[in-house]
Design a protein around this motif. Structure first.
Motif, PDB file in Angstrom:
ATOM      1  N   THR A 187      72.788  17.235  31.739  1.00  0.00           N
ATOM      2  CA  THR A 187      73.798  16.218  31.444  1.00  0.00           C
ATOM      3  C   THR A 187      73.219  15.081  30.619  1.00  0.00           C
ATOM      4  O   THR A 187      73.922  14.458  29.825  1.00  0.00           O
ATOM      5  N   ARG A 208      81.094  16.982  32.719  1.00  0.00           N
ATOM      6  CA  ARG A 208      81.392  15.583  33.021  1.00  0.00           C
ATOM      7  C   ARG A 208      82.211  15.483  34.310  1.00  0.00           C
ATOM      8  O   ARG A 208      81.931  14.657  35.178  1.00  0.00           O
ATOM      9  N   LEU A 226      83.178   9.514  34.068  1.00  0.00           N
ATOM     10  CA  LEU A 226      82.913  10.893  33.661  1.00  0.00           C
ATOM     11  C   LEU A 226      84.131  11.781  33.934  1.00  0.00           C
ATOM     12  O   LEU A 226      84.489  12.633  33.110  1.00  0.00           O
ATOM     13  N   ALA A 283      73.919  11.310  30.406  1.00  0.00           N
ATOM     14  CA  ALA A 283      74.490  10.980  31.713  1.00  0.00           C
ATOM     15  C   ALA A 283      73.682  11.608  32.843  1.00  0.00           C
ATOM     16  O   ALA A 283      74.236  12.172  33.782  1.00  0.00           O
TER      17      ALA A 283
END
Length: 250
Positions: free
Chosen positions: A145, A101, A244, A151
């Motif tokens: 991700t 992240r 993130l 994400a």
């Protein structure tokens, strides 16, 4: 998971937001829906609830953008996305996702800073698109991700925006790429036990909100001027990148 009024008060706006983001603005901020749902249900279950809804949004937005993508660009990123999803499935229960992240957040924010610096003349770089191998690499990162937190939008945007596409070509490419990546994710999610009878009930209940968001996103895409579209895309990229980083560090 209690499907009570509190759940729907949180989940319904989150799903509409995901639909708007995926339907009109390149998917960059749609991952936030899973993060918001994680406020009221267990994070792994939130991922399982959101994936079928994202796939429904994908299906609803394919037709409006059909044939407006660049097959070569999308194929590069989809080719990278498949091993990225496989890596995510392999490492999902073994790797701390906060590391990724933070990494993707820094890349996302750094990319926007670079683009703004170039446009202002603060940074002098060649105005060429990023090479094809970067497209495959960002596809892999997007697949990974996307698997661990939905994400994938920010890393995909880094490559796609470097090509300076029209707003519709950009949007169409993201629709095609993430349709494929989300299909890749479905079977590993099922094997990891992320789909249950409760998540299925939540999916049926939230499906109208997903379709509403997708419709609003497509409408907004055509109404917003191109300059404003990319400005909003960059803003969303910074916001999601910052989120993130915050999530990874806290």
């Amino acid at each position: 998971m209690n499907l009570d009024l509190w759940f729907f008060a949180i989940a319904a706006p989150a799903v509409v937001f995901a639909g708007v983001s995926k339907g009109g603005f390149g998917s960059g901020a749609s991952f936030a829906s899973a993060s918001i749902l994680a406020l009221v249900i267990e994070p792994g279950m939130a991922l399982g609830v959101v994936l079928p809804l994202l796939m429904l949004i994908d299906a609803a937005t394919l037709k409006p953008y059909w044939g407006k993508w660049d097959w070569r660009v999308s194929a590069l990123m989809i080719a990278g996305g498949l091993p990225g999803v496989a890596l995510g499935a392999l490492l999902y229960s073994r790797t701390e996702p906060d590391v990724f992240r933070v990494l993707i957040g820094v890349i996302s924010v750094g990319f926007v800073i670079r683009q703004v610096g170039r446009s202002r003349g603060w940074i002098r770089t060649a105005s060429r698109a990023l090479p094809k191998w970067v497209g495959v690499l960002t596809g892999t990162v997007a697949g990974f991700t996307s698997f661990v937190s939905h994400a994938g939008g920010p890393p995909a945007a880094v490559y796609l925006l470097s090509l300076r596409p029209s707003k519709t070509a950009y949007q169409a490419n993201t629709v095609l790429i993430f349709t494929a990546i989300n299909i890749f994710k479905f079977i590993p999610y099922a094997f990891l036990g992320m789909f249950t009878a409760q998540t299925a009930v939540a999916n049926f209940a939230l499906a109208p909100f997903a379709l509403l968001g997708a419709w609003l996103g497509v409408r907004a895409h055509h109404l917003v001027p191109e300059r404003a579209f990319f400005l909003l895309t960059y803003v969303l990229l910074v916001m999601t990148g910052a989120k993130l980083i915050w999530d990874g560090l806290t």
